[in-house]
Design a protein around this motif. Structure first.
Motif, mmCIF file in Angstrom:
data_model
loop_
_atom_site.group_PDB
_atom_site.id
_atom_site.type_symbol
_atom_site.label_atom_id
_atom_site.label_comp_id
_atom_site.label_asym_id
_atom_site.label_seq_id
_atom_site.Cartn_x
_atom_site.Cartn_y
_atom_site.Cartn_z
ATOM 1 N N TRP A 33 0.814 -1.219 0.000
ATOM 2 C CA TRP A 33 0.000 0.000 0.000
ATOM 3 C C TRP A 33 0.844 1.265 0.000
ATOM 4 O O TRP A 33 0.549 2.214 -0.726
ATOM 5 N N GLY A 34 1.882 1.316 0.820
ATOM 6 C CA GLY A 34 2.701 2.525 0.898
ATOM 7 C C GLY A 34 3.366 2.847 -0.422
ATOM 8 O O GLY A 34 3.357 4.006 -0.873
ATOM 9 N N CYS A 35 3.955 1.833 -1.074
ATOM 10 C CA CYS A 35 4.610 2.054 -2.367
ATOM 11 C C CYS A 35 3.593 2.440 -3.435
ATOM 12 O O CYS A 35 3.842 3.328 -4.261
ATOM 13 N N GLU A 36 2.433 1.784 -3.437
ATOM 14 C CA GLU A 36 1.404 2.092 -4.430
ATOM 15 C C GLU A 36 0.920 3.529 -4.302
ATOM 16 O O GLU A 36 0.743 4.232 -5.307
ATOM 17 N N GLU B 200 1.265 6.439 -7.004
ATOM 18 C CA GLU B 200 0.031 6.999 -7.553
ATOM 19 C C GLU B 200 0.189 8.485 -7.873
ATOM 20 O O GLU B 200 -0.470 9.019 -8.770
ATOM 21 N N LEU B 201 1.087 9.166 -7.147
ATOM 22 C CA LEU B 201 1.335 10.580 -7.422
ATOM 23 C C LEU B 201 1.939 10.785 -8.810
ATOM 24 O O LEU B 201 1.869 11.890 -9.358
ATOM 25 N N SER B 202 2.538 9.740 -9.387
ATOM 26 C CA SER B 202 3.117 9.881 -10.726
ATOM 27 C C SER B 202 2.047 10.071 -11.791
ATOM 28 O O SER B 202 2.348 10.462 -12.924
ATOM 29 N N ARG B 203 0.781 9.781 -11.450
ATOM 30 C CA ARG B 203 -0.322 10.012 -12.393
ATOM 31 C C ARG B 203 -0.846 11.438 -12.332
ATOM 32 O O ARG B 203 -1.775 11.793 -13.053
ATOM 33 N N PRO C 106 6.181 -2.812 -10.028
ATOM 34 C CA PRO C 106 5.197 -1.976 -10.739
ATOM 35 C C PRO C 106 5.631 -0.534 -10.974
ATOM 36 O O PRO C 106 4.962 0.187 -11.711
ATOM 37 N N LYS C 107 6.722 -0.092 -10.376
ATOM 38 C CA LYS C 107 7.138 1.301 -10.616
ATOM 39 C C LYS C 107 7.581 1.495 -12.070
ATOM 40 O O LYS C 107 7.510 2.615 -12.588
ATOM 41 N N ALA C 108 8.010 0.422 -12.733
ATOM 42 C CA ALA C 108 8.387 0.542 -14.141
ATOM 43 C C ALA C 108 7.165 0.878 -14.991
ATOM 44 O O ALA C 108 7.215 1.735 -15.879
ATOM 45 N N GLU C 109 6.050 0.227 -14.696
ATOM 46 C CA GLU C 109 4.810 0.528 -15.418
ATOM 47 C C GLU C 109 4.280 1.902 -15.034
ATOM 48 O O GLU C 109 3.722 2.630 -15.872
ATOM 49 N N ALA D 25 7.476 12.227 -7.857
ATOM 50 C CA ALA D 25 7.160 10.897 -7.316
ATOM 51 C C ALA D 25 8.095 9.842 -7.890
ATOM 52 O O ALA D 25 8.551 8.942 -7.179
ATOM 53 N N LEU D 26 8.399 9.947 -9.183
ATOM 54 C CA LEU D 26 9.302 8.971 -9.806
ATOM 55 C C LEU D 26 10.728 9.123 -9.286
ATOM 56 O O LEU D 26 11.410 8.129 -9.029
ATOM 57 N N LEU D 27 11.173 10.359 -9.120
ATOM 58 C CA LEU D 27 12.537 10.565 -8.625
ATOM 59 C C LEU D 27 12.690 10.088 -7.185
ATOM 60 O O LEU D 27 13.718 9.500 -6.821
ATOM 61 N N LEU D 28 11.676 10.318 -6.358
ATOM 62 C CA LEU D 28 11.755 9.858 -4.970
ATOM 63 C C LEU D 28 11.769 8.336 -4.886
ATOM 64 O O LEU D 28 12.269 7.770 -3.913
ATOM 65 N N ALA D 29 11.199 7.670 -5.887
ATOM 66 C CA ALA D 29 11.098 6.203 -5.868
ATOM 67 C C ALA D 29 12.316 5.519 -6.481
ATOM 68 O O ALA D 29 12.266 4.310 -6.752
ATOM 69 N N ARG D 30 13.413 6.240 -6.687
ATOM 70 C CA ARG D 30 14.589 5.629 -7.329
ATOM 71 C C ARG D 30 15.097 4.415 -6.562
ATOM 72 O O ARG D 30 15.500 3.418 -7.160
ATOM 73 N N ASP D 31 15.089 4.473 -5.239
ATOM 74 C CA ASP D 31 15.627 3.371 -4.426
ATOM 75 C C ASP D 31 14.558 2.348 -4.062
ATOM 76 O O ASP D 31 14.792 1.507 -3.195
ATOM 77 N N MET D 32 13.406 2.408 -4.687
ATOM 78 C CA MET D 32 12.304 1.493 -4.360
ATOM 79 C C MET D 32 12.406 0.225 -5.207
ATOM 80 O O MET D 32 12.424 0.285 -6.440
#
Length: 470
Positions: A145-148, A152-155, A176-179, A165-172
């Protein structure tokens, strides 16, 4: 031939029977809600309510009231939940999977925030441990849930929030972050935003996944110092990293065997590395403010895992805007220990020159072994971080006194002592049995920091080691 009885006699007999016949409770029949005390009737009543609510909810998936009614009817008691699963599996046409549970899991990712929060609260309240397959499904959904929610902010239609949102998720480490990066592309994105989104798509999907996007990225990559500076300022304004995602992807594409764009990528990579090629320009404060405002809803989420995940990745924001004051005002003493640790990490990272914040973070992180273990496990299994961010910050504090006010080296010494204590503890455990994967990664992080320490004497082995000996 039958003689009919007079009407007065009939009324007299009926009245006498009603008065003299024992009431329903005396005959063992309990009307109303008390009937649910009888196991069979209780299960039937729960199943009836749930089935009645499921029909409208399935028929009108966009009707928030119908979804909330279904959530309210879903049983969270362990015995009632097991009974619902048994009844559903024994129903005609059932294939072993629970459509009711799947619907509730779907609602936990709904766009409507009240529906999503109530569905998650319901799932958190379930006790599915006796139903192993169901338990695995619920726990896997809850952990994501937390990652999703962050992805979701990338939309967002705001390109700043979407890119941030994408830059903050670099280390995640969440597939599904690729999609999510691919879905974030918008026709009206500014040049810098589109380039950074393309960089995320290429980095997370691989250089061979979308050759057309590779060519577009290389072709649109800045060729002048001014344009390159603006691109890097966008990236620096949103989050802090030691390297640039855009430059890293350009370097990777320069090494690919692709004659149509690799030579151009190599030329632009060499130009970007020239001295003074991309000097930091004017800051872009509007980027950081808008990103911080978008994260505020996640920082206030009622689910502690969602809050902690947002804080963990949000700690890399260049400027926290209103988030620093919000964290200080809304500190909850009842929060789980790992949430308190990540809250302290956020405040320490946003104020690197404040020795008080660094000291409070170190005290919180190493307050005891159980709190330390909880935070490590949360980052590894729930936030899905590729490396432990809190520990990485401790390693940085152990390399040099970041805080200007740390004149006596208190923070430096505290960080080193506690890192040594963890390292010695892992060494003892390794002698007894093989370390699990996450502990091996932990020890590698610490050893990397240890190898860079200057030769300075450390008087004791740290608070954690002392407490363990006690």
């Amino acid at each position: 031939m039958h003689a009919s009885l007079p009407l007065p006699l009939i009324l007299f007999c009926w009245t006498t029977c009603c008065l003299l016949w024992p009431p329903a409770s005396a005959r063992g029949i309990v009307p109303g809600p008390q009937a649910e005390n009888i196991p069979g009737l209780r299960e039937a009543a729960i199943w009836g309510r749930l089935a009645a609510a499921y029909g409208p909810a399935r028929a009108e998936p966009d009707n928030a009231a119908a979804q909330l009614a279904f959530i309210a009817a879903f049983p969270t008691d362990a015995e009632a939940f097991a009974a619902v699963l048994r009844r559903e599996r024994s129903a005609p046409g059932a294939e072993g999977e629970s459509a009711l549970l799947d619907w509730l899991l779907g609602l936990s990712q709904a766009q409507d925030r009240p529906v999503r929060h109530k569905a998650r609260r319901c799932l958190r309240a379930l006790e599915p441990t006796r139903q192993i397959r169901v338990a695995e499904k619920i726990y896997a959904a809850a952990n994501a849930w937390g990652c999703e929610d962050l992805l979701e902010l990338s939309r967002s239609p705001d390109p700043v929030v979407s890119v941030g949102a994408l830059l903050l998720a670099r280390d995640m480490a969440y597939a599904p972050k690729a999609e999510a990066a691919l879905r974030s592309l918008r026709p009206n994105d500014p040049t810098e935003a589109r380039l950074l989104k393309l960089a995320a798509i290429i980095a997370w999907n691989g250089e061979t996944a979308f050759p057309d996007l590779n060519r577009e990225f290389v072709r649109a990559f800045p060729g002048t110092p001014r344009e390159l500076t603006r691109l890097l300022n966008w990236e620096r304004a949103l989050c802090r990293y030691d390297d640039s995602l855009a430059l890293t992807v350009l370097q990777r594409l320069a090494r690919v065997n692709a004659p149509d764009y690799a030579p151009q990528a190599r030329a632009k990579w060499r130009a970007a590395q020239a001295p003074g090629r991309a000097e930091p320009g004017l800051p872009l404060p509007f980027c950081a403010r808008r990103m911080a405002q978008a994260l505020k809803a996640l920082f206030a989420d009622p689910d502690p895992d969602v809050r902690a995940t947002a804080m963990l990745y949000g700690a890399r924001l260049t400027s926290p805007g209103p988030l620093r004051a919000w964290l200080l005002q809304h500190a909850d003493p009842a929060e789980p220990p790992y949430v308190k640790t990540i809250r302290a990490y956020c405040l320490a990272r946003w104020s690197p020159s404040d020795p008080g914040r660094q000291q409070r973070f170190l005290q919180r992180f190493f307050i005891n072994w159980e709190a330390f273990r909880q935070e490590i496990l949360f980052e590894d299994f729930t936030a899905l971080s590729t490396r432990n961010s809190c520990l990485a910050w401790v390693c940085r504090l152990s390399l040099k006194p970041l805080a200007a006010g740390d004149t006596h080296g208190t923070i430096l010494r505290c960080a080193r002592e506690n890192l040594l204590a963890v390292h010695h503890s892992l060494a003892r455990e390794r002698r007894q049995r093989p370390l699990p994967g996450y502990k091996k990664r932990l020890d590698r992080q610490i050893l990397t920091a240890l190898s860079r320490w200057e030769h300075q004497p450390i008087k004791n082995q740290g608070t954690l080691r002392k407490r363990q000996a006690e």
